[in-house]
Structures are given as C-alpha cells and as structure tokens.
Write a protein that holds these residues in place. Structure first.
Motif, PDB file in Angstrom:
ATOM      1  N   SER A  55       0.857  -1.169   0.000  1.00 30.00           N
ATOM      2  CA  SER A  55       0.000   0.000   0.000  1.00 30.00           C
ATOM      3  C   SER A  55       0.897   1.224   0.000  1.00 30.00           C
ATOM      4  CB  SER A  55      -0.894  -0.007   1.248  1.00 30.00           C
ATOM      5  OG  SER A  55      -1.567   1.229   1.398  1.00 30.00           O
ATOM      6  N   LEU A  56       0.545   2.246  -0.787  1.00 33.70           N
ATOM      7  CA  LEU A  56       1.304   3.492  -0.829  1.00 33.70           C
ATOM      8  C   LEU A  56       0.506   4.576  -0.112  1.00 33.70           C
ATOM      9  CD1 LEU A  56       2.633   3.588  -4.519  1.00 33.70           C
ATOM     10  CD2 LEU A  56       3.717   2.619  -2.480  1.00 33.70           C
ATOM     11  N   HIS A  57       1.112   5.137   0.934  1.00 31.11           N
ATOM     12  CA  HIS A  57       0.430   6.112   1.793  1.00 31.11           C
ATOM     13  C   HIS A  57       1.168   7.450   1.712  1.00 31.11           C
ATOM     14  CE1 HIS A  57      -1.987   7.682   4.961  1.00 31.11           C
ATOM     15  NE2 HIS A  57      -1.034   7.691   5.869  1.00 31.11           N
ATOM     16  N   GLY A  58       0.651   8.351   0.873  1.00 31.88           N
ATOM     17  CA  GLY A  58       1.344   9.604   0.621  1.00 31.88           C
ATOM     18  C   GLY A  58       1.242  10.597   1.760  1.00 31.88           C
ATOM     19  N   VAL A  59       2.277  11.429   1.883  1.00 28.50           N
ATOM     20  CA  VAL A  59       2.307  12.475   2.905  1.00 28.50           C
ATOM     21  C   VAL A  59       2.647  13.839   2.315  1.00 28.50           C
ATOM     22  CG1 VAL A  59       2.927  10.894   4.775  1.00 28.50           C
ATOM     23  CG2 VAL A  59       4.740  12.009   3.460  1.00 28.50           C
TER      24      VAL A  59
END
Length: 276
Positions: A55-59
């Motif tokens: 999963s890619l969790h952007g900030v």
C-alpha cells in the motif's frame, strides 16, 4: 477471504519483512521515500513486493492547499504505482505546502464550502493522474478552528460522493481529535459511510510534553487500549477492512509489531464471522 492486517515497512526491518511468510501480511510505505531512479531502498522494496502486497500512503501532495497538486509529484507517484501495483493508494486530508514553502507537518484548515470544492478538485486530479481511486485519511486535530461550514464526517462523506474516492480511517486520529476537541469518538465513527472505508490505521499517541493536556499523534507507542476498543466497535459495524499497524517513531523489533498485527488479525477474523 478476510481482509488482513499489515505493517508500516521500515528499512531496519527489510530482511525480516522479506523472510516473513504470514498469510495475508502486507506492507505500507510512504511513496516519497521511494521516488528515486534506483538505489538500495527501491531494490529492497521490489524484493519485498514479490512476496507481499503493498500500500502506498502519501504524505506530500498537500491536497488541502490552495493550489493544484504538484504535477511532478503526481508523475513520480504514478511511476511507483505502475511499478509496484499497490492494492491501495492513500493521502491525507491536510496541507503542508504554500507558495513553494513546505512545512514538516500535516496542517488543518477551515472546512468551508470553498475548501470542499477545491479539495474535491485536487482529489479528482490525483485520481485522474494515477488512473485509479484513492483513499483519503482523516486528520489528527489539536486546537479548534473557526469558520467551519461542515462537520468533518459530513466533509469526508461529501468528498466521497463528489469524487468517488474512498476513506482511510485512522482510528487513533479519531481518538486523539475527539479527546482534544471534546466530541465523541464513537459518534464520529458511526457517522462515516461504511461502504467508502477501504483501509484502517491503528497507531499510538502520547501526552503533550509541554503539559497542555493535549494528546499528540506520535506514532511512537503501542496502540492504546481505548483505540483497540474503537477499532473493534468499528469492525462490528462495517465488517473487516485491511488494517495497518502504524509505527514511525521509537520503532520496536519486528516481532513486537507482528504481535500487534496478530491482535488486529484476530479482531478482523472475529468481525468477518458476524458479517457473512
């Protein structure tokens, strides 16, 4: 199949993550740490992806800013999405940049109708650039702001209906915000549209060291019992969803995180038995 629990992937755990064989185990990373042409981190992530979903969790997209998302950032993110085929891509309902100045935090904003239209446009641009639905995470809040036109749950639900995005529900954020601002965490979770929730985060918090009485979303402690209770209540209502154990500070041994992950998995499987 019951949605599984995962872990936030840390460089010190690459070898153990690669060797792990637990059924359903997945890992989440901040894509900003992997937006490079090469290097050991990217190579390690490619190896782990062969064995586990990501999963890619952007900030860093600053979706709540008063400007469109950075096209170069979106392009780099699209390259990661195309390469690693994550089962979820998510971002925060917050802003962190303004006129080229970047802040080291995820900052709040007044939930006005103007902000709603602007943020919905930014989410749509993100989804168009990536060619897929994204999930939006509820923020941690510390002090009341004035000028709101909508409650946070109404704001999130309207973003879902206007853009087709989903929600990433951070239960720790709900607990922290509810404690700091004086509202009911249970009522907040009950108001979220169940069908829109695509992922859940569990993390730790701590007291403000300045003695203000605030709770701070530190991601530097085990998941609190009160957060576990809210999580179980949420799963009882909506059924199991992919759930992340999130730890970004004072990161313990891999086995310690896997023990928290096992607790989440037990609750997910129990929730699945009541939503057949």
């Amino acid at each position: 199949m019951t949605p599984a629990a995962g872990l936030g992937l840390k460089p010190q755990h690459y070898a153990e993550a690669l060797a792990a064989t637990d059924q359903g185990l997945w890992f989440e990373v901040h894509p900003e740490n992997y937006m490079s042409a090469g290097g050991p981190r990217l190579s390690a992530l490619a190896e782990i992806r062969q064995n586990h979903p990501l999963s890619l969790h952007g900030v860093g997209l600053s979706l709540a800013a008063d400007a469109d998302p950075d096209p170069e950032h979106l392009s780099a993110l699209r390259k990661l999405v195309d390469r690693f085929e994550p089962f979820v891509v998510s971002e925060h309902l917050a802003w962190s940049s303004h006129r080229g100045i970047h802040q080291p935090d995820l900052l709040p904003f007044p939930r006005t109708h103007v902000a709603l239209a602007r943020i919905a446009g930014s989410i749509s641009r993100m989804q168009d650039a990536l060619g897929r639905r994204v999930l939006i995470e509820n923020p941690s809040l510390y002090l009341p702001l004035t000028g709101h036109d909508l409650d946070e749950t109404d704001f999130l639900a309207t973003l879902v209906s206007r853009t087709g995005c989903g929600l990433l529900v951070d239960v720790n954020n709900v607990f922290v915000s509810a404690s700091n601002l004086g509202y009911g965490a249970e009522a907040y979770l009950d108001a979220l549209p169940a069908e829109a929730i695509g992922e859940i985060h569990l993390a730790g918090h701590g007291p403000d060291e300045g003695g203000s009485g605030l709770l701070i979303d530190t991601h530097g402690a085990p998941v609190a019992e009160a957060v576990w209770t809210l999580f179980e209540r949420l799963i009882d209502r909506i059924g199991p969803r992919p759930t992340l154990i999130e730890r970004d500070d004072d990161v313990p041994a891999f086995a310690v995180l896997m023990a928290e992950r096992a607790r989440a998995q037990v609750l997910l499987e129990a929730g699945a038995s009541t939503h057949v």
